[in-house]
Design an enzyme around this catalytic site. Sequence first.
Site, PDB file in Angstrom:
ATOM      1  CG  LEU A 358     -11.534 -67.833   2.148  1.00 20.07           C
ATOM      2  CD1 LEU A 358     -11.938 -66.257   1.863  1.00 20.07           C
ATOM      3  CD2 LEU A 358     -12.800 -68.449   2.164  1.00 20.07           C
ATOM      4  N   GLY A 359      -8.300 -69.903  -0.448  1.00 23.54           N
ATOM      5  CA  GLY A 359      -7.725 -70.349  -1.539  1.00 23.54           C
ATOM      6  C   GLY A 359      -6.168 -70.066  -1.654  1.00 23.54           C
ATOM      7  CD  GLN A 360      -1.141 -72.124  -0.967  1.00 26.25           C
ATOM      8  OE1 GLN A 360      -1.778 -73.187  -0.413  1.00 26.25           O
ATOM      9  NE2 GLN A 360       0.334 -72.139  -0.808  1.00 26.25           N
ATOM     10  N   GLY A 361      -2.635 -69.305  -4.381  1.00 21.31           N
ATOM     11  CA  GLY A 361      -1.966 -69.251  -5.439  1.00 21.31           C
ATOM     12  C   GLY A 361      -0.569 -68.835  -5.326  1.00 21.31           C
ATOM     13  N   GLY A 362       0.008 -68.476  -6.775  1.00 24.64           N
ATOM     14  CA  GLY A 362       1.581 -68.291  -6.598  1.00 24.64           C
ATOM     15  C   GLY A 362       1.664 -66.980  -5.987  1.00 24.64           C
ATOM     16  N   GLY A 364       0.141 -65.808  -3.106  1.00 25.07           N
ATOM     17  CA  GLY A 364      -0.343 -65.515  -1.557  1.00 25.07           C
ATOM     18  C   GLY A 364      -1.580 -66.581  -1.349  1.00 25.07           C
ATOM     19  CB  VAL A 366      -7.217 -65.844   0.231  1.00 30.48           C
ATOM     20  CG1 VAL A 366      -8.426 -64.785   0.539  1.00 30.48           C
ATOM     21  CG2 VAL A 366      -6.318 -65.054  -1.134  1.00 30.48           C
ATOM     22  CE  LYS A 381      -3.060 -62.618  -3.147  1.00 27.95           C
ATOM     23  NZ  LYS A 381      -3.182 -61.808  -4.612  1.00 27.95           N
ATOM     24  CG  ASP A 478      -4.458 -64.791 -13.336  1.00 30.01           C
ATOM     25  OD1 ASP A 478      -4.820 -65.668 -14.393  1.00 30.01           O
ATOM     26  OD2 ASP A 478      -4.110 -65.201 -12.223  1.00 30.01           O
TER      27      ASP A 478
END
Length: 689
Positions: A358-362, A364, A366, A381, A478
């Site tokens: 579903l998504g990715q960030g710094g 982790g 998801v 996550k 954030d």
Amino acid sequence: MGLAANLRILAVLLCLAAAPPPVSANSLKTFTAKYGAFDDNTLFATTPASLIGRDALQVTPDTISDIINLTNQSGRVLLKQPFKLWKGPNNNSSSSDRVASFNSSFLINIFRINNNPAGEGLAFVLVPDTNLPNNSSGQYLGLTNSTTDGLASNRLIAVEFDTFKQDYDPDDNHVGLNINSVESKKAESLNQSGIQLSPTGAKFYNVWVEYDGVKKTIQVYIIEQPEKDGATPPRPDSPVLEEALDLRGVVDQISYFGFSASTGNTIELNCVLRWNLTVEYFSDDNGPLIKILLGVGLPAVAVAVAAAVAVAYYRRRKKRSMPINILGALKSLPGTPREFEFKDLKKATNNFDEKNKLGQGGYGVVYKGLLQNEGLEVAVKWFSRGDLKDQGDFLAELMIINRLRHKHLVRLLGWCHKNGKLLLVYDYMPNGSLDMHLFSDSNSKPLSWNLRYNIISGAASALHYLHNEYDQRVVHRDLKASNIMLDSNFNARLGDFGLARALDTEKTSYTEAEGVLGTMGYIAPECFHMGKATQQSDIYAFGAVLLEVVCGLRPGTKVGGFQFLVDWVWYLHREGRLLDAVDKRLGEEYVVEEAERVLLLGLACSHPIASERPQTQAIVQIISGSVAVPHVPPFKPAFVWPSMPMGLEDISQATTTMTNTTSFSISTSNFGTGSTSQYVSRDSNFNLV
């Protein structure tokens, strides 16, 4: 139990061992509670016209109630738990006996609708039961009626905040002490204090009602909640009302605390937004500890506790060199969130298939998952936080997420720990994130205005909860469109608390040792100077969200010859063409008044000086339309350092980061004319006062 706690118990037991056993069968206990979001309806008893909604106790109907007629209404909202206020039989106690003390502080908003005359009033009450008297609207404030007013059998006291003058009232703006009657035993006008309970426009007032059960006196204090400061101001030194009062003989020995209010031919909204209550009360149960002590013998128990202290001390020394047991800490979290099996999450996500990403960030990645045995869709996550110096920081963060409870926050369902990896499991949000809908393919149907407005209203409510209604003040750090998730009905759910931090009670900011974290375009200008996150910097980020929701453009978009979206919108505001900023894809399908309101609020939240930004309480009111938007200057103001009032901790931080700096400027094309914004810094050695 910790070493210090064991030592305290040992000291108490040794004192008890040398003292005679207690002779009284009654003990004085203390109840303390803080109520903010008012999202737990099970704690309060409400009457038909009252409700708990919009994060407040609506003692009489509010504007979103199903009850259309607001005139001649009355209501009560009471804490369901009653308290015993003195010892002995109800009617057989000496006047010299101790009576329970209490301290009640609360934040109220008595709102005059459409600037029409207000009426009738709001009251803090002690009553014998949770029933509302019949025909108690109008002048009777939900306390009595024409038949019962003045009767000793009412068994109630009330501190009234009256907004309508009756023949027996001093004026239409006073506080009074009422005993079994709406005619006050003592009343004091608030005009000389500069306080208008129901002014034109919304104002909020902090009230303290303090009762001393030893001196048998009651005092009432009131002060306006500052518009630019979400923190509760100190209690005033002098009460607006003070009177001798012996609860015994007036109220029932076992009574209820809460609020009552009414409207008459004139109407108002009677809201309680926060309530802190401390009550001493008497109990006939001394508890199991005393029974054990008397049965076993105090010296023997003292020896046993001394042995426990020695063991605890040994274990504490041994553990000092041991790493944090993260698995044990997770299992001991308050509320015991659910522990998921790794194999179940692996199966739910099809072995963490990229197709389910579903998504990715710094912090982790998801994945979408389906727990087939439960038919439950979840978001998983997979956390990767190699940048943290130790696991203690991570556990402190998880403690925040685990305890947050609000309908506009993404709910944490549980966790999984496997081979050093941590996975968090959340409610799945089927409509993804806000930015996916704002910035999707231009050929798709744009997000409608009604949905956009509902989303920002929900996000504002969530931010207000984090800043003011949770038991700790939380800064999100954030806040952006990609972290506002949408449920199946497109309701906003604020998520991604990877950067969130809870502030200590006495602090106003969180210092990040590794520098400013967040996303460009949402980071407030003062953060680059302080290296700190504050509630005001969250509000700056929310302002950026407001502008991108209305404009359909990201905060860092170059538009109209400007480097940033906010500068373009400010320019249109100056030119009297503010509505030109509305997303062109909406065409004429938007509400002009609402769009203008949100754009101005977005600019107000984007004020370069942090102390000039509205607080979340005002933001929620502005979005609802009950409060006007604050004045927004036609030219974007210059950033001035320091940009907010500072405590000693803040001054120390500023001194270390700004030493020997006098001023500097950053050239930006603020209004498409090549003008330069001056970012002025004061010499920290002598000007930070």
